[in-house]
Scaffold this motif. Structure first.
Motif, PDB file in Angstrom:
ATOM      1  N   LYS A 193      -2.694 -22.252   0.496  1.00 55.28           N
ATOM      2  CA  LYS A 193      -1.603 -22.728   1.345  1.00 55.28           C
ATOM      3  C   LYS A 193      -0.344 -21.887   1.186  1.00 55.28           C
ATOM      4  O   LYS A 193       0.498 -21.829   2.084  1.00 55.28           O
ATOM      5  CB  LYS A 193      -1.292 -24.192   1.023  1.00 55.28           C
ATOM      6  CG  LYS A 193      -2.428 -25.162   1.376  1.00 55.28           C
ATOM      7  CD  LYS A 193      -2.022 -26.596   1.087  1.00 55.28           C
ATOM      8  CE  LYS A 193      -3.123 -27.570   1.480  1.00 55.28           C
ATOM      9  NZ  LYS A 193      -2.732 -28.988   1.224  1.00 55.28           N
ATOM     10  N   TYR A 194      -0.214 -21.253   0.006  1.00 56.92           N
ATOM     11  CA  TYR A 194       0.991 -20.477  -0.276  1.00 56.92           C
ATOM     12  C   TYR A 194       0.793 -18.976  -0.089  1.00 56.92           C
ATOM     13  O   TYR A 194       1.768 -18.244   0.096  1.00 56.92           O
ATOM     14  CB  TYR A 194       1.469 -20.766  -1.705  1.00 56.92           C
ATOM     15  CG  TYR A 194       1.910 -22.189  -1.896  1.00 56.92           C
ATOM     16  CD1 TYR A 194       3.184 -22.605  -1.530  1.00 56.92           C
ATOM     17  CD2 TYR A 194       1.039 -23.136  -2.424  1.00 56.92           C
ATOM     18  CE1 TYR A 194       3.588 -23.922  -1.692  1.00 56.92           C
ATOM     19  CE2 TYR A 194       1.431 -24.465  -2.589  1.00 56.92           C
ATOM     20  CZ  TYR A 194       2.708 -24.846  -2.227  1.00 56.92           C
ATOM     21  OH  TYR A 194       3.102 -26.155  -2.380  1.00 56.92           O
ATOM     22  N   ASN A 248      -0.916 -16.400   2.356  1.00 57.64           N
ATOM     23  CA  ASN A 248      -1.470 -16.358   3.715  1.00 57.64           C
ATOM     24  C   ASN A 248      -2.714 -15.466   3.745  1.00 57.64           C
ATOM     25  O   ASN A 248      -2.686 -14.339   4.221  1.00 57.64           O
ATOM     26  CB  ASN A 248      -0.421 -15.839   4.701  1.00 57.64           C
ATOM     27  CG  ASN A 248      -0.892 -15.960   6.131  1.00 57.64           C
ATOM     28  OD1 ASN A 248      -1.786 -16.756   6.448  1.00 57.64           O
ATOM     29  ND2 ASN A 248      -0.303 -15.171   7.019  1.00 57.64           N
TER      30      ASN A 248
END
Length: 313
Positions: free
Chosen positions: A106-107, A109
């Protein structure tokens, strides 16, 4: 032009043959998958991948075949009888690593499927887990190649890093064997690293690594359900044959035969990764950037730390 086409095919088939026999060569077998991938990449760089060959089709065929044959190396009875105490350790390590990977995605990409392959490769057993999961999530050659390359590079580092740990960190044979089995990607490097500590550590690491590898089955089944839940298509049959092979090896012992079948599976995996490499253009790798490497390194550091904590509990 005919001469050029002949040379391309000759070089391609020669490279495929070399990739297939790599796992049978002592001293090289541990690095067969990575070497095969690089060899295929060199074929791609030279533009020697024949256009008339359906590389993707054969890649899937050999991958699925390798997965099925790997099933013969998973003796469920042996794991349950000898390594029952390690099941919870491998399960806890798996949950932590996969959870960290999902949160990290999620952090950072990163491409979803590439991230998933690196995640399961780190959590379970490197290239074998990537080979098992990639058909289920419909990963393409680029995603397989990048994830395999990241795992192979870190797995190579692990062999030397844990050899250093074996002499610098005062752990018992059971603790070090557990740590190596939970933190290193592929079985070959787990065995190599543990052997540098002691024979007792080697035995612990081998059994626990086998236990950890068994988690391929539920993970593949879960992913098959999730990925196929909203799609048309039949359940991937290779999973059924993989489980069947594991059950056969468990209830009908024949160690020599199963060792041979597993080795052939490694040769097929090496060949499949060669085919993956032949489809990778240097621009593809460049475009992937440093994110997959960063993702793999951070995830592996988390696996090393959690594996150490579990080992000393």
């Amino acid at each position: 032009m005919r001469g050029v086409d002949f040379m391309k095919k000759y070089t391609f088939y020669f490279g495929a043959g070399v990739a297939f026999i790599l796992p049978f060569i002592p001293g090289i077998s541990s690095f067969a998958s990575g070497i095969a991938l690089i060899l295929g990449l060199l074929i791609a760089v030279a533009n020697y991948t024949p256009a008339t060959i359906n590389v993707s089709k054969y890649r899937k065929l050999f991958l699925n075949g390798a997965i099925i044959l790997f099933g013969f190396g998973l003796n469920i009875n042996q794991v349950i009888s000898v390594g029952a105490s390690g099941i919870w350790k491998s399960a806890l390590s798996l949950i932590i690593t996969i959870t960290v990977g999902l949160l990290l995605m999620k952090y950072i990409n990163i491409d979803r499927k590439t991230g998933m392959l690196i995640d399961v490769g780190t959590a379970i057993c490197g290239g074998s887990a990537i080979a098992a999961v990639s058909p289920v999530i419909n990963a393409d050659d680029q995603q397989i190649g990048i994830s395999t390359g990241v795992i192979f590079a870190l797995n190579t580092v692990a062999l030397f890093l844990f050899a250093l740990f074996a002499h610098l960190i005062p752990l018992s044979a059971e603790q070090f064997g557990t740590w190596a089995a939970l933190s290193i990607h592929d079985t070959s490097s787990v065995v190599g690293a543990a052997a540098m500590h002691s024979d007792a550590a080697l035995q612990v690491a081998t059994i626990l690594k086998l236990t950890r590898t068994l988690w391929i089955i539920p993970i593949v089944l879960i992913l098959a359900f999730v990925e196929k839940s909203n799609k048309k298509g039949s359940f991937p049959l290779f999973i059924i044959f993989f489980i069947l092979a594991s059950l056969i090896s468990s209830f009908f012992p024949n160690p020599d035969l199963y060792i041979t079948l597993t080795l052939i599976g490694k040769a097929m995996l090496s060949l499949a990764l060669f085919l993956v490499g032949t489809t990778l253009h240097p621009k593809t790798i460049t475009n992937a950037g440093l994110k997959p490497i960063l993702f793999g390194v951070i995830l592996w550091v988390a696996a090393i730390i959690s594996g150490f904590c579990i080992a000393i509990l």
